[in-house]
Motif scaffolding. Sequence first.
Motif, PDB file in Angstrom:
ATOM      1  N   UNK A 172       0.843  -1.202   0.000  1.00 46.77           N
ATOM      2  CA  UNK A 172       0.000   0.000   0.000  1.00 46.77           C
ATOM      3  C   UNK A 172       0.874   1.246   0.000  1.00 46.77           C
ATOM      4  N   UNK A 173       1.923   1.234   0.815  1.00 46.54           N
ATOM      5  CA  UNK A 173       2.801   2.407   0.934  1.00 46.54           C
ATOM      6  C   UNK A 173       3.426   2.780  -0.403  1.00 46.54           C
ATOM      7  N   UNK A 174       3.732   1.767  -1.201  1.00 49.71           N
ATOM      8  CA  UNK A 174       4.365   2.005  -2.496  1.00 49.71           C
ATOM      9  C   UNK A 174       3.544   2.957  -3.373  1.00 49.71           C
ATOM     10  N   UNK A 175       2.216   2.853  -3.266  1.00 53.62           N
ATOM     11  CA  UNK A 175       1.343   3.703  -4.095  1.00 53.62           C
ATOM     12  C   UNK A 175       1.425   5.171  -3.691  1.00 53.62           C
ATOM     13  N   UNK A 176       1.964   5.429  -2.483  1.00 52.43           N
ATOM     14  CA  UNK A 176       1.931   6.798  -1.949  1.00 52.43           C
ATOM     15  C   UNK A 176       3.324   7.329  -1.641  1.00 52.43           C
ATOM     16  N   UNK A 177       4.319   6.678  -2.207  1.00 56.57           N
ATOM     17  CA  UNK A 177       5.710   7.030  -1.918  1.00 56.57           C
ATOM     18  C   UNK A 177       6.011   8.501  -2.228  1.00 56.57           C
ATOM     19  N   UNK A 178       5.390   9.050  -3.286  1.00 55.81           N
ATOM     20  CA  UNK A 178       5.694  10.421  -3.710  1.00 55.81           C
ATOM     21  C   UNK A 178       4.662  11.426  -3.209  1.00 55.81           C
TER      22      UNK A 178
END
Length: 170
Positions: free
Chosen positions: A31-37
């Motif tokens: 999930x975190x990967x989708x919001x890294x930026x």
Amino acid sequence: MLTSGLHSAIYLQCALVLQHPREARDLGRSIAQRFRDENIQTVASPAIGGLIIGHEVARALGARFIWTERENGRMVLRRGFSVSPGERVLVVEDVVTTGGSTRETVAALKANGANVVAAASIIDRSSGKAEVGVPRVALVTLDVPSVDPAGCEACKRGEPAIKPGSRKDK
Ligand SMILES: [Zn+2]
């Protein structure tokens, strides 16, 4: 009987995967990967369902983690938790069915001045239809039939509706 009050032949119990910390960590990272930026400062989750996955997402993002819980039926921040004006928050749940818990958590955070950037869950069982007031993503989107009790065929057959979930105030 789902937390939302709807009836369904299928119950998705995320606790069964989240009881394994390594699986929880990996789901959190996904999930975190989708919001890294997205420069997320804080992850917030509705208790109890969102606690473990939200915490893992926060860990993966290097963000703070807080939660909302019900007080007299309303979803609120307690325990001294607060958000700063404009603080960038991601709301994380385990399963979205109608989006009710996520929507109420988004509203509680906005009422406290946060900038709720998005919402996320492990599972979306609304086939993408649930609206929570902010952009929403899920690792897995399912179309699992759930019906109003008034129109439930199983109830008409006299089958008992059981509630495997944990929320007791509804
Ligand atoms: Zn039923």
